[in-house]
Design an enzyme around this catalytic site. Sequence first.
Site, PDB file in Angstrom:
ATOM      1  N   GLU A  38       0.853  -1.195   0.000  1.00  0.00           N
ATOM      2  CA  GLU A  38       0.000   0.000   0.000  1.00  0.00           C
ATOM      3  C   GLU A  38       0.885   1.240   0.000  1.00  0.00           C
ATOM      4  OE1 GLU A  38      -2.813   0.216   3.312  1.00  0.00           O
ATOM      5  OE2 GLU A  38      -2.677   2.412   3.230  1.00  0.00           O
ATOM      6  N   ARG A  42       0.031  10.304   0.503  1.00  0.00           N
ATOM      7  CA  ARG A  42       0.373  11.434   1.377  1.00  0.00           C
ATOM      8  C   ARG A  42       1.543  12.243   0.835  1.00  0.00           C
ATOM      9  NH1 ARG A  42      -1.097   7.842   5.856  1.00  0.00           N
ATOM     10  NH2 ARG A  42       1.039   7.255   6.321  1.00  0.00           N
ATOM     11  N   THR A  66      -4.526   6.135   2.026  1.00  0.00           N
ATOM     12  CA  THR A  66      -4.865   7.548   2.271  1.00  0.00           C
ATOM     13  C   THR A  66      -5.645   8.134   1.087  1.00  0.00           C
ATOM     14  OG1 THR A  66      -2.683   7.640   3.360  1.00  0.00           O
ATOM     15  CG2 THR A  66      -3.993   9.633   3.415  1.00  0.00           C
ATOM     16  N   LYS A 126     -10.766  -1.775   7.120  1.00  0.00           N
ATOM     17  CA  LYS A 126      -9.544  -1.423   7.840  1.00  0.00           C
ATOM     18  C   LYS A 126      -9.964  -0.963   9.240  1.00  0.00           C
ATOM     19  CE  LYS A 126      -5.912   2.142   7.566  1.00  0.00           C
ATOM     20  NZ  LYS A 126      -5.037   2.894   6.649  1.00  0.00           N
TER      21      LYS A 126
HETATM   22  C1  3PG Z   1      -1.616   4.270   7.596  1.00  0.00           C
HETATM   23  O1  3PG Z   1      -1.250   5.037   6.739  1.00  0.00           O
HETATM   24  O2  3PG Z   1      -2.438   3.374   7.395  1.00  0.00           O
HETATM   25  C2  3PG Z   1      -1.052   4.424   8.958  1.00  0.00           C
HETATM   26  O3  3PG Z   1      -0.526   5.687   9.138  1.00  0.00           O
HETATM   27  C3  3PG Z   1      -0.009   3.420   9.249  1.00  0.00           C
HETATM   28  O4  3PG Z   1       0.173   3.429  10.617  1.00  0.00           O
HETATM   29  P1  3PG Z   1       1.585   3.067  11.251  1.00  0.00           P
HETATM   30  O5  3PG Z   1       2.542   4.098  10.699  1.00  0.00           O
HETATM   31  O6  3PG Z   1       1.390   3.173  12.735  1.00  0.00           O
HETATM   32  O7  3PG Z   1       1.948   1.693  10.796  1.00  0.00           O
END
Ligand code: 3PG
Length: 209
Positions: A38, A42, A66, A126
């Site tokens: 994934e 961002r 995101t 999720k």
């Molecule tokens: C995401 O983008 O799904 C989360 O920010 C991931 O969370 P983590 O950085 O705590 O793994």
Amino acid sequence: MKSLFEKTPVVPVVVIDDADKAVRVAEALVAGGLPIIEVTMRTAAAADAIAAIAKQVPDAFVGAGTVLSGDHARAIVAAGAKFIVSPGLHADVVTAAEDLSVPIIPGIATATEAQQAWNMGLRVLKFFPAEQAGGVSMIKALASVFRDVVFMPTGGVSAANLKDYLELPAVLACGGSWLTPAKAIADGDFDRITTLASEALAIAKEVRG
Ligand code: 3PG
């Protein structure tokens, strides 16, 4: 999609600033046994990164995270994303993904949100942000009610608690950024990423066989 997750129930969440490195990151993850990747929307490099991985790493199954709007979803699927993940639940994103025939995994953190998603026909959700929103015990509580739903906890998942999540039958897969540390990407330390992926896969195999 579900059967793919059953084979490798760990989904690396990649935040990439440099699209040129995306292919190396994806290759490193595939080498470590984690082909479902994934890439979050961002950063400005996300679309180029997804396009490059989709073209150059045939063993990877790359999606976008995101994804906040229907426009985001359409643009990133055009770039090559094969699945869509959102931090929350929004009808425009779900509709866009369905129109494009691309799997959508929206984020939920409460029973109300899970029920909204369920009524949209969604059965893979999720759970975000997993640790902050109640972790393993919250998934147990949600799963006892939403019995035909499976969850992808993400947010605060790491090698230290991966086993606890994967032990839950209602957990389809776990997502997280711990597999692709920003420093390893910046330093071009792709072996580190392969090692982290292999370690996570070993934990998954221990729990799931
Ligand atoms: C995401 O983008 O799904 C989360 O920010 C991931 O969370 P983590 O950085 O705590 O793994």
